[in-house]
Structure formats: structure tokens, C-alpha cells
Design a protein around this motif. Sequence first.
Motif, PDB file in Angstrom:
ATOM      1  N   ALA A   1       0.837  -1.262   0.055  1.00 29.72           N
ATOM      2  CA  ALA A   1      -0.095  -0.099   0.164  1.00 29.72           C
ATOM      3  C   ALA A   1       0.952   1.160  -0.132  1.00 29.72           C
ATOM      4  N   LEU A   2       2.018   1.079   0.522  1.00 31.53           N
ATOM      5  CA  LEU A   2       2.989   2.347   0.802  1.00 31.53           C
ATOM      6  C   LEU A   2       3.873   2.744  -0.223  1.00 31.53           C
ATOM      7  N   GLU A   3       3.826   1.617  -1.353  1.00 28.61           N
ATOM      8  CA  GLU A   3       4.845   1.842  -2.349  1.00 28.61           C
ATOM      9  C   GLU A   3       4.666   3.193  -3.075  1.00 28.61           C
ATOM     10  N   PRO A   4       5.918   3.872  -3.499  1.00 25.74           N
ATOM     11  CA  PRO A   4       5.778   5.161  -3.922  1.00 25.74           C
ATOM     12  C   PRO A   4       4.904   5.370  -5.271  1.00 25.74           C
ATOM     13  N   VAL A   5       4.818   4.590  -6.152  1.00 25.99           N
ATOM     14  CA  VAL A   5       3.956   4.507  -7.365  1.00 25.99           C
ATOM     15  C   VAL A   5       3.014   3.063  -7.033  1.00 25.99           C
ATOM     16  N   HIS A   6       1.707   3.209  -6.914  1.00 19.15           N
ATOM     17  CA  HIS A   6       0.751   2.539  -6.556  1.00 19.15           C
ATOM     18  C   HIS A   6      -0.618   2.677  -7.252  1.00 19.15           C
ATOM     19  N   ALA A   7      -1.025   1.626  -7.991  1.00 22.69           N
ATOM     20  CA  ALA A   7      -2.556   1.800  -8.343  1.00 22.69           C
ATOM     21  C   ALA A   7      -3.419   0.934  -7.292  1.00 22.69           C
ATOM     22  N   GLN A   8      -4.513   1.586  -6.887  1.00 22.64           N
ATOM     23  CA  GLN A   8      -5.234   0.774  -5.894  1.00 22.64           C
ATOM     24  C   GLN A   8      -6.739   0.963  -6.266  1.00 22.64           C
ATOM     25  N   LEU A   9      -7.582  -0.075  -5.759  1.00 18.89           N
ATOM     26  CA  LEU A   9      -8.861  -0.198  -5.982  1.00 18.89           C
ATOM     27  C   LEU A   9      -9.676   0.317  -4.649  1.00 18.89           C
ATOM     28  N   ASN A  10     -10.361   1.546  -4.628  1.00 17.49           N
ATOM     29  CA  ASN A  10     -10.884   2.064  -3.730  1.00 17.49           C
ATOM     30  C   ASN A  10     -12.160   1.424  -3.406  1.00 17.49           C
ATOM     31  N   LEU A  11     -12.264   0.555  -2.071  1.00 21.24           N
ATOM     32  CA  LEU A  11     -13.222  -0.275  -1.896  1.00 21.24           C
ATOM     33  C   LEU A  11     -14.656   0.016  -1.450  1.00 21.24           C
ATOM     34  N   ASN A  12     -14.536   1.559  -1.295  1.00 22.80           N
ATOM     35  CA  ASN A  12     -15.963   2.095  -0.869  1.00 22.80           C
ATOM     36  C   ASN A  12     -16.680   2.408  -2.080  1.00 22.80           C
ATOM     37  N   ASP A  13     -15.997   2.892  -3.249  1.00 26.17           N
ATOM     38  CA  ASP A  13     -16.823   2.839  -4.510  1.00 26.17           C
ATOM     39  C   ASP A  13     -16.273   2.518  -5.719  1.00 26.17           C
ATOM     40  N   GLU A  14     -15.484   1.642  -5.812  1.00 22.47           N
ATOM     41  CA  GLU A  14     -14.761   0.640  -6.859  1.00 22.47           C
ATOM     42  C   GLU A  14     -14.093   1.687  -7.820  1.00 22.47           C
ATOM     43  N   SER A  15     -13.517   2.693  -7.537  1.00 20.77           N
ATOM     44  CA  SER A  15     -12.801   3.716  -8.482  1.00 20.77           C
ATOM     45  C   SER A  15     -11.312   3.255  -8.245  1.00 20.77           C
ATOM     46  N   VAL A  16     -10.570   3.287  -9.242  1.00 18.18           N
ATOM     47  CA  VAL A  16      -9.254   3.009  -9.262  1.00 18.18           C
ATOM     48  C   VAL A  16      -8.452   4.345  -9.556  1.00 18.18           C
ATOM     49  N   ASP A  17      -7.499   4.499  -8.491  1.00 20.28           N
ATOM     50  CA  ASP A  17      -6.674   5.601  -8.432  1.00 20.28           C
ATOM     51  C   ASP A  17      -5.264   5.201  -8.631  1.00 20.28           C
ATOM     52  N   LEU A  18      -4.559   6.372  -9.075  1.00 17.39           N
ATOM     53  CA  LEU A  18      -2.985   5.978  -9.164  1.00 17.39           C
ATOM     54  C   LEU A  18      -2.522   6.973  -8.120  1.00 17.39           C
ATOM     55  N   ILE A  19      -1.612   6.457  -7.153  1.00 15.35           N
ATOM     56  CA  ILE A  19      -0.713   7.311  -6.093  1.00 15.35           C
ATOM     57  C   ILE A  19       0.516   7.396  -6.617  1.00 15.35           C
TER      58      ILE A  19
END
Length: 471
Positions: free
Chosen positions: A313-331
Amino acid sequence: MASASVRPVESGWPGTDLVIKVNGVRIAARGGNWGMDDMMKRVSPAHLEPFFRLHRDAHVNIIRNWMGQSTEESFYTLADKYGLMVWNDFWDSTENYNLEAQDPELFLKNARDTILRFRHHPSIVVWCGRNEGVPQEAINDGLAELVRTLDHSRYYTPSSNQLNLRGSGPYLWEPPESYFRINRGFSVELGMPSVPTLESLESFIPPPDRWPISDTWAYHDWHQSEGGRVSFYMDAMDTEFGAPTSLEDFVRKAQMLDYAGHRAIFEGMAAHLWQPNSGRMIWMTQPAWPSTEWNFLSWDYDTQSSFYATEKALEPVHAQLNLNDESVDLINLGEARLFNVRVRVVSLQNKILNDHTYSVEAAADDRTPVTKLDLASLATGHTILVVLDVADGSGPPVSNNFYWWAAKDATLRELDDLPPATIQASATSSAANGKRKASVSLTNSGGSGSPRQAHARRRRNGSADLARILQ
């Protein structure tokens, strides 16, 4: 009339919560709490260093010296070495729960000595007056003045959970999606159970007491009541994966719960990065005693799934699935740049249900939306897998992430029906600068028909009787 003491508020101001800046650069503070160094007071640099190295490897960037429990020079020296910021408490404990300091003058003399002794360490970024509360007026005013006069470049906060900070907790198991809604802002304490590996449990619980879970586990923080009660955790395990039938089965299912929960703790923060989330610290990271709750690694340096979830979760470049609304973000915690994000949804029969690649201009030190999924329509009542791959704009892979998902928790029991995987292992080793490095590769050679489940235990030379490799 213009005044040097008045200036415009910067754009993008995240709200009222604390934002830590180092040399003028804002830092998304993500880490955890450190209590006593070691119950046996093994505080040599050689003993403590692996803990700091593991924190660094998990991409943690801040640790809280809770209640000023560590008074060792080695603690601060190692934090400096591994680039970890330190939130340093004084020793005033929970307001309206513990006794007030009876001698404020002596308290402040000790505080003065502490500041003078450790202020040369660049790792210290915050001095905190009290755990969960505010010090009595004489102490609070005195601490603020000491920090102002003796260490003016550091920030003083009277409290760990008030005044520009979120309240403490939760400490029990929570549905992973809840971490995307709660603790908005800067949260210094929240946690959940974190079960060690099977080998670690076997090292500190005697064979007769291991299974079924016995009262001996309570000595290692497995509690049935109060703030550490595990009933919600066990209910979730039963619902999602079925009631455990043995110690091995319990640990296997616990690792699944712990990975999903700890990853969500930090992905939930990143989903609202700077709007308004600026810090999140788990309770705790390093246990001073063999424990089954509130940590992400074991007292003997072993690493369970909560460690790898945090690292992911804390990797400096990270794609994630937001479990509350099923959106995908790139951190992206680095400079602005171009990435390609591939989003796949796969059935347990290995059927591709969705496969798209997005070209994303990732903002610097921020969250960039990628897409939004409708997982329920893809799952049609079954368990599905979501795979996120990030590649540099020029091609090389940067990161990957993987989720199991079902509209109803009980549907996740389908995972237990996956056939066993055929795993092939290979290893290479090399030596340099007096150290030996081993690289182990695992390959699923069970065919491409469907995903498969695998279980691995670390052994030296394949023997269960020899010591684990922990450092």
C-alpha cells in the motif's frame, strides 16, 4: 496595512489537520507507533537495527515514540540512518485515565534534558505533550516554551488525538472498506489484529496450548473483551472463509484477513490524500513481546501478511482499488510523469471479464483518478479477481496490485474451492561486501485453466528442524 505576519493561504490547503513539512516539502506521513523497544531491554544497535530496516523496507516514513518509551540513543541514530521521521511523545499518559504528574517542575526538568539530549537528531519532527489528552496547564505551557527556546525548528503539539488531529482508534477488526470513510485528516492511532506466521506462533506458544485457541494466547494479546476483543475478527473469518479447523487453517485464513485489512488502512488514507488526509499511523508496528494484535511484524523479525500489505500500500507509485466506491486511483509520491495503468477483472475460471489500459498523467505527490468499475455486474454473484498493473510511460513495469472481491462476504468461500497449485521453487545466492544475498523465485506451473491456491513455509535447507532465516 500589509503585515509580514499575514500571508495568503496556499492553494490546495487540505483543511484543519496537521501537515508535516520537511525543508518546506509536505510529507504524507504514513507509519506507526513504537512502544517499548524490547521487553527484555535488548536495546543494542545490533538488536534494534533489523526492526528499523524492516520499517524502511515496508516504505514506512514515520514512527511514533509512544509515551517516550524509548530512551535509547540507538533508537534515534537508527531512525536517522534509515530515513524515518520520529514523532516523539513526552511521558504524560492518557488524560482522565491515568494520574496527573504530581511534580510539574520535575517533569519539565526531565523534558529539558530529553530535548537537549536528542535534538541533534534530524529524524525528530514532532514533540508531543500528552498521549490522548492535553497536559495540565503548567506542563503544557512549559513544554511549549522549552521546544520554542531549545528546538524551535520542530513542531510542538499538546496532544496525540486532539488539536488538528483525529481521535484514536478503531483498534478492532473493521470491514476493509470502512478505512476509506473514517479517520479523515491526520490519525495517529488505529489498528487491528495481526496474526504472526505459523512458525512464529509455534516458537512462543507451547504445543498443548496452540489449538484450539487457549487462554495462553491471552498472554499474547488475543483478548475476548475490551479494546482488543477478537470476536468481530473471528466472525469475519467464519463468514468469508469458513470456521478454521486447525492451527494451520486458522493462520492461513488470518493472513488473508490481515492483508486485506492493513492494505485498506493505508489505501483508505491515499484515497483522500491531501483532501484532507495528511497522515495515518497504525497501532502498532513493532511489538516488544510476542503478540497477535497491533503490529505488522513479529518480535523475532518475522514478517506476516500485514507487513507485506503495508509494503504494497505504501509503495511510492501505486495503483489501488478504492473499496468504498470501486474507483481506481494512481498514487504517485514522486514527480509528475506518464504511466500506463492496466486494469483487469478475472473470474475464478480465468475468464477475462474486463481488460483496459489507461494512459495516465500522474500528478506529483498526489492521487490521480484512473477509472471506475462496476464490479457487481462483472461478478454476477461470484468471487472475482481485480489485477492492477502500472508501467512507466516508456514501458518498464513499476507496480502491480491484486484483490479478491465479492458483493457478499460469504461468497468469498469460493476461494477455498480453487485447486492446489503446483509450485516450483528456485534459488540463487551471491556474496558481496561480507554479506550473502539469496533470491528465491516461485512459479505456478499448474497450467492456465484457472487461478490456484498455494501454501508456502520458509525452511532452511528444507528442514523443519533448523532455524528460520529472519534477518
